[in-house]
Design an enzyme around this catalytic site. Structure first.
Site, PDB file in Angstrom:
ATOM      1  N   ASP A 243     -13.456 -11.033  70.658  1.00  0.00           N
ATOM      2  CA  ASP A 243     -13.004 -10.158  69.593  1.00  0.00           C
ATOM      3  C   ASP A 243     -11.495  -9.945  69.781  1.00  0.00           C
ATOM      4  OD1 ASP A 243     -13.113  -8.112  67.548  1.00  0.00           O
ATOM      5  OD2 ASP A 243     -13.025  -6.640  69.198  1.00  0.00           O
TER       6      ASP A 243
ATOM      7  N   ASP B  17      -9.187  -6.980  68.382  1.00  0.00           N
ATOM      8  CA  ASP B  17      -8.655  -5.630  68.611  1.00  0.00           C
ATOM      9  C   ASP B  17      -9.516  -4.880  69.626  1.00  0.00           C
ATOM     10  OD1 ASP B  17      -6.586  -5.849  66.477  1.00  0.00           O
ATOM     11  OD2 ASP B  17      -8.376  -6.127  65.255  1.00  0.00           O
TER      12      ASP B  17
END
Ligand SMILES: [Mg+2]
Length: 177
Positions: free
Chosen positions: A12, A14
């Protein structure tokens, strides 16, 4: 390992590769380059961790929901300026969902669409692969696609569980050997 298929680690963006901006106890990505410089940025160990995982024989992918251009909270140009700061991180490929939550697409995590696209394109051994994330949507997407979920512990995800929990991204290489 499934015949001919390659294991992968999906990251992922952020809160995993970039420092999250936490407002009212919830994480969000930067809404401008200025905010990125002041409050976010690439987590110092991120490039090294991705390199290590790649050297261990995994394909490495960035896999991210980025609806903020569609919501109008960041311009396309600034979004790309921020994304381009990841150019030095050696991902094999990048899969991003730019839809809004109400678009009802099949790619926005916790749906498995981005992972399935990657698996198809790169012939990935999903059951022996990992998704490293920081939110419920990441854990949900991992389960939906049948990959192992790894949660990087953050103050805002203390109630979440996953297949594996690590305190910092640097602890990942011991998990994905
Ligand atoms: Mg995140």
């Amino acid at each position: 390992m499934t015949e001919g298929k390659i294991r992968a680690v999906f990251f992922d963006r952020d809160g995993v590769i970039l420092k999250p901006i936490v407002m009212d106890g919830r994480p969000r990505p930067p809404h401008s380059v200025a905010e990125y410089k002041a409050l976010s940025g690439v987590i110092p160990s991120a490039k090294e961790v991705v390199e290590k995982v790649k050297a261990a024989g995994f394909l490495v992918f960035l896999i991210s929901n980025q609806p903020d251009i569609a919501y109008g909270v960041i311009s396309k140009e600034e979004w790309h300026d921020i994304q381009n700061t990841l150019a030095g991180v050696p991902f094999d490929d990048v899969f991003i969902c730019f839809h809004r939550r109400d678009d009802n697409c099949s790619c926005m995590k916790p749906k498995p669409g981005l992972l399935l696209q990657a698996a198809e394109k790169w012939n990935i051994d999903l059951p022996n692969s990992f998704l490293v994330g920081d939110t419920k949507d990441d854990v949900g997407a991992a389960h939906a696609a049948g990959v192992k979920s790894v949660l990087v512990r953050q103050p805002y995800n203390e109630v979440l569980s996953a297949d594996v929990i690590i305190d910092t991204l640097s602890a990942l290489s011991a998990v994905v050997e």
